[in-house]
Enzyme design. Structure first.
Site, PDB file in Angstrom:
ATOM      1  N   HIS A   1      -7.890-125.490  -1.622  1.00 20.23           N
ATOM      2  CA  HIS A   1      -7.513-126.848  -1.218  1.00 20.23           C
ATOM      3  C   HIS A   1      -7.971-127.887  -2.240  1.00 20.23           C
ATOM      4  O   HIS A   1      -8.100-129.050  -1.892  1.00 20.23           O
ATOM      5  CB  HIS A   1      -8.113-127.172   0.157  1.00 20.23           C
ATOM      6  N   HIS A   2      -8.225-127.479  -3.479  1.00 17.51           N
ATOM      7  CA  HIS A   2      -8.656-128.490  -4.460  1.00 17.51           C
ATOM      8  C   HIS A   2      -7.524-129.468  -4.746  1.00 17.51           C
ATOM      9  O   HIS A   2      -7.746-130.563  -5.222  1.00 17.51           O
ATOM     10  CB  HIS A   2      -9.135-127.828  -5.751  1.00 17.51           C
ATOM     11  N   ARG A   3      -6.292-129.031  -4.507  1.00 19.04           N
ATOM     12  CA  ARG A   3      -5.129-129.922  -4.536  1.00 19.04           C
ATOM     13  C   ARG A   3      -4.357-129.656  -3.241  1.00 19.04           C
ATOM     14  O   ARG A   3      -4.225-128.498  -2.826  1.00 19.04           O
ATOM     15  CB  ARG A   3      -4.203-129.586  -5.698  1.00 19.04           C
TER      16      ARG A   3
ATOM     17  N   LYS B   1       0.797-124.454  -1.725  1.00 19.50           N
ATOM     18  CA  LYS B   1       2.201-124.086  -1.951  1.00 19.50           C
ATOM     19  C   LYS B   1       2.319-122.609  -2.232  1.00 19.50           C
ATOM     20  O   LYS B   1       1.507-122.038  -2.971  1.00 19.50           O
ATOM     21  CB  LYS B   1       2.686-124.882  -3.178  1.00 19.50           C
TER      22      LYS B   1
ATOM     23  N   LYS C   1      -1.522-120.113 -10.899  1.00 16.48           N
ATOM     24  CA  LYS C   1      -0.176-120.346 -11.448  1.00 16.48           C
ATOM     25  C   LYS C   1       0.145-121.847 -11.468  1.00 16.48           C
ATOM     26  O   LYS C   1       0.612-122.393 -12.454  1.00 16.48           O
ATOM     27  CB  LYS C   1       0.844-119.605 -10.570  1.00 16.48           C
TER      28      LYS C   1
ATOM     29  N   LYS D   1       0.373-118.476   0.398  1.00 15.48           N
ATOM     30  CA  LYS D   1       1.429-117.465   0.544  1.00 15.48           C
ATOM     31  C   LYS D   1       1.551-117.111   2.015  1.00 15.48           C
ATOM     32  O   LYS D   1       0.569-117.195   2.758  1.00 15.48           O
ATOM     33  CB  LYS D   1       1.062-116.201  -0.246  1.00 15.48           C
TER      34      LYS D   1
ATOM     35  N   SER E   1      10.243-126.046  -7.442  1.00 14.51           N
ATOM     36  CA  SER E   1       9.882-126.409  -6.060  1.00 14.51           C
ATOM     37  C   SER E   1       9.141-127.744  -6.056  1.00 14.51           C
ATOM     38  O   SER E   1       9.332-128.569  -5.153  1.00 14.51           O
ATOM     39  CB  SER E   1       8.980-125.337  -5.443  1.00 14.51           C
TER      40      SER E   1
HETATM   41  P1  NAD Z   1      14.458-110.411  -3.523  1.00 14.37           P
HETATM   42  O1  NAD Z   1      14.152-109.970  -2.155  1.00 14.37           O
HETATM   43  O2  NAD Z   1      15.537-111.393  -3.743  1.00 14.37           O
HETATM   44  O3  NAD Z   1      14.777-109.141  -4.441  1.00 14.37           O
HETATM   45  C1  NAD Z   1      13.918-108.051  -4.511  1.00 14.37           C
HETATM   46  C2  NAD Z   1      14.579-106.967  -5.339  1.00 14.37           C
HETATM   47  O4  NAD Z   1      13.662-105.887  -5.484  1.00 14.37           O
HETATM   48  C3  NAD Z   1      15.830-106.379  -4.725  1.00 14.37           C
HETATM   49  O5  NAD Z   1      16.787-106.216  -5.747  1.00 14.37           O
HETATM   50  C4  NAD Z   1      15.383-105.008  -4.220  1.00 14.37           C
HETATM   51  O6  NAD Z   1      16.417-104.049  -4.230  1.00 14.37           O
HETATM   52  C5  NAD Z   1      14.350-104.679  -5.246  1.00 14.37           C
HETATM   53  N1  NAD Z   1      13.416-103.660  -4.763  1.00 14.37           N
HETATM   54  C6  NAD Z   1      12.778-103.605  -3.577  1.00 14.37           C
HETATM   55  N2  NAD Z   1      12.053-102.492  -3.493  1.00 14.37           N
HETATM   56  C7  NAD Z   1      12.238-101.847  -4.667  1.00 14.37           C
HETATM   57  C8  NAD Z   1      11.760-100.626  -5.191  1.00 14.37           C
HETATM   58  N3  NAD Z   1      10.943 -99.823  -4.487  1.00 14.37           N
HETATM   59  N4  NAD Z   1      12.152-100.292  -6.441  1.00 14.37           N
HETATM   60  C9  NAD Z   1      12.989-101.078  -7.145  1.00 14.37           C
HETATM   61  N5  NAD Z   1      13.480-102.225  -6.702  1.00 14.37           N
HETATM   62  C10 NAD Z   1      13.101-102.604  -5.479  1.00 14.37           C
HETATM   63  O7  NAD Z   1      13.063-110.945  -4.107  1.00 14.37           O
HETATM   64  P2  NAD Z   1      12.830-111.985  -5.289  1.00 14.37           P
HETATM   65  O8  NAD Z   1      12.723-113.334  -4.703  1.00 14.37           O
HETATM   66  O9  NAD Z   1      13.779-111.712  -6.413  1.00 14.37           O
HETATM   67  O10 NAD Z   1      11.347-111.573  -5.724  1.00 14.37           O
HETATM   68  C11 NAD Z   1      11.102-110.514  -6.640  1.00 14.37           C
HETATM   69  C12 NAD Z   1       9.689-110.655  -7.187  1.00 14.37           C
HETATM   70  O11 NAD Z   1       9.559-111.925  -7.831  1.00 14.37           O
HETATM   71  C13 NAD Z   1       8.585-110.607  -6.127  1.00 14.37           C
HETATM   72  O12 NAD Z   1       7.453-109.995  -6.695  1.00 14.37           O
HETATM   73  C14 NAD Z   1       8.285-112.072  -5.878  1.00 14.37           C
HETATM   74  O13 NAD Z   1       6.973-112.285  -5.379  1.00 14.37           O
HETATM   75  C15 NAD Z   1       8.448-112.632  -7.279  1.00 14.37           C
HETATM   76  N6  NAD Z   1       8.709-114.079  -7.328  1.00 14.37           N
HETATM   77  C16 NAD Z   1       9.775-114.620  -6.687  1.00 14.37           C
HETATM   78  C17 NAD Z   1      10.000-115.989  -6.767  1.00 14.37           C
HETATM   79  C18 NAD Z   1      11.203-116.640  -6.153  1.00 14.37           C
HETATM   80  O14 NAD Z   1      11.423-117.831  -6.423  1.00 14.37           O
HETATM   81  N7  NAD Z   1      12.006-115.951  -5.359  1.00 14.37           N
HETATM   82  C19 NAD Z   1       9.105-116.794  -7.481  1.00 14.37           C
HETATM   83  C20 NAD Z   1       8.026-116.204  -8.143  1.00 14.37           C
HETATM   84  C21 NAD Z   1       7.841-114.832  -8.058  1.00 14.37           C
END
Ligand code: NAD
Length: 472
Positions: free
Chosen positions: A65-67, A71, A95, A107, A364
């Site tokens: 909660h420093h900011r 998110k 991040k 989260k 965001s």
């Molecule tokens: P998403 O649900 O849209 O897509 C996830 C993808 O991973 C799908 O294509 C799925 O088929 C695949 N997947 C799932 N299990 C799998 C497995 N065992 N082997 C191979 N592929 C597999 O999710 P996303 O939003 O694209 O998020 C993906 C990663 O990016 C996560 O680690 C998430 O925390 C990170 N991330 C997402 C965002 C965002 O804005 N959505 C931001 C920062 C980080």
């Protein structure tokens, strides 16, 4: 190095935290406070599904909660637990600090497989979860602002925003309670693809640092590089589409949870998207080899590997077989500590998640600011800008007696829209942060970019807490 069992996100975070802390002159007690997750909420709530009451287990962790607000995304995944959520929240704190976004980290998650539910069932589950967050003050424009993550997207964010607004009808800024909403529901242009685009900007910037590029044995810029992408969801699909269209890279491999497709001469990303829409899977895409193993993608012969699916993918078991000299972590926590050590021992370079996927939270932040200002970016100044540019062009044409080429004239007179401003702000953040991380790496002689990125984020959080003091 061996791993007896898959480490938790929190464990991996702590390993990286400890490595970075050695490079900081910060009091040990303050570092322990920064490491700790400040608030965690674990809920069980009922939803009637197909005539039966089903109990869902869900979480929200506010790491620091420093900011404020805090998110971080909301994940729908079957095996998620509080440890994973707390680890992801901790990553979010650093991040945000790295890309100078003024939020603490958070989260959330619901333990469910979204594919097992109908849309209206998911809506009821999401709305009940949001209500639980409201009841305990774990959501709000000034408190804690969720966003999409694995298994969620703008549809879920629209439900969350609407639920929050229903419960807080007189709150002027209520739309800013979540980001990643559809544009028509208070979202911002460019948020959906922001994380993928951020990875693209990170890679472009990497190739502007010849001393780093040299350590990979690669040459030139991003153009023409052979890339394999694990995960073809929000992050992976937008990343692959953008770098293919705008940087001329060759996407040699793609993987989803059910398998990998591989084509050394390159896959047409748009055609793969269409194929998946039609058949329900990327497998058996024409002119590609299909492998049933989703992890096979990680070991493909390529220049850059982009894990964009889930955590704990590069481990002690497979790290030694990874061929790509450069790994850009689009997913959160795709590399375990043991996997990381093996990659580093082999001289591979890793652009760490904590920086590489920060494009999502950066845009965001733009959306949150837009919601608080109640006006789209660029509206007030666009016409003035166009008028000034027109006058300048006319002046130059009069002096040189030459007309501007039509495409240039058209582009300049188009003016600057919200999407251009978002792309510009995102690029600036990704470029500036990378340069900061590289500076720290050189100055502190950290062994790798991940340690430098952790030092970068931690340092900013330490400075913030030192200025804040302790209340009372
Ligand atoms: P998403 O649900 O849209 O897509 C996830 C993808 O991973 C799908 O294509 C799925 O088929 C695949 N997947 C799932 N299990 C799998 C497995 N065992 N082997 C191979 N592929 C597999 O999710 P996303 O939003 O694209 O998020 C993906 C990663 O990016 C996560 O680690 C998430 O925390 C990170 N991330 C997402 C965002 C965002 O804005 N959505 C931001 C920062 C980080």
């Amino acid at each position: 190095m061996t791993e007896t069992r898959t480490p938790s996100m929190l464990q991996v975070f702590n390993d990286n935290f400890d490595r970075a802390a050695r490079y900081l002159k910060a009091p040990a007690d303050l570092l322990e406070y920064i490491r700790a997750c400040h608030s965690m909420y674990s809920i069980k709530f009922p939803v009637r599904i197909r005539g039966e009451v089903k109990i869902f287990h869900a979480y929200r962790a506010e790491h620091s909660h420093h900011r404020t607000p805090t998110k971080g995304g909301i994940r729908f995944a079957p095996d998620v637990d509080l440890d994973e959520v707390a680890g992801l929240a901790a990553l979010m704190t650093l991040k945000c600090a790295i890309v100078n976004v003024p939020f603490g980290g958070a989260k959330g998650a619901i333990a469910l497989d979204p594919r097992a539910y109908e849309v209206e069932e998911l809506e009821r589950i999401t709305r009940r979860y949001t209500t639980e967050l409201v009841r305990k003050n774990f959501i709000g424009p000034a408190v804690d602002v969720p966003a999409p993550d694995m298994g969620t997207g703008e549809r879920e964010m629209a439900w969350m925003a609407d639920t929050y607004i229903m419960l807080n009808p007189s709150e002027l800024n209520s739309l800013a309670c979540v980001t990643g909403k559809p544009v028509g529901q208070g979202g911002i242009r460019g948020r959906t693809e922001a994380t993928g685009r951020g990875v693209q900007y990170a890679l472009r910037e990497f190739f502007r640092h010849p001393e780093l590029v040299k350590t990979t044995g690669l040459q030139g810029d991003l153009t023409g590089k052979r890339i394999a992408v694990q995960g073809f969801g929000n992050v992976g699909s937008h990343f692959a589409r953008l770098v293919q269209a705008e940087d001329g890279v060759v996407i040699v491999g793609l993987a989803e949870r059910d398998g990998t497709i591989y084509a050394p001469k390159g896959l047409d990303v748009q055609a793969v998207l269409q194929w998946r829409d039609t058949t329900g899977s990327i497998k058996h895409f024409p002119d590609a080899t299909t492998l049933n193993d989703a992890k096979a993608c990680l070991e493909l012969d390529c220049d850059i590997l982009v894990p964009a699916a889930l955590q704990n993918q590069i481990t002690a078991e497979n790290a030694g077989r990874i061929k790509a000299p450069l790994v850009a972590e689009a997913a959160n926590g795709p590399t375990t500590s043991a996997g990381d050590a093996i990659l580093r021992a082999q001289g591979k370079v890793i652009i760490p998640d904590i920086y590489a996927n920060a494009g999502g939270v950066t845009v965001s932040y733009f959306e949150w600011v837009k919601n608080l200002s109640h006006m789209r970016f660029g509206l007030m100044e666009k016409r003035i800008g166009i008028r000034t540019q027109r006058q300048m062009m006319s002046g130059i044409e009069a002096v040189t007696d030459q007309a501007f080429p039509a495409p240039i004239r058209e582009e300049i007179l188009h003016g600057i829209d919200e999407i251009e401003l978002v792309k510009s702000g995102l690029e600036e953040s990704m470029v500036e942060s990378f340069q900061e991380i590289v500076e720290i790496m050189h100055e502190k002689q950290t062994p790798d970019l991940r340690t430098a990125a952790f030092v970068c984020g931690l340092h900013k959080v330490v400075v913030a807490y030192q200025a804040l003091g302790i209340w009372p």
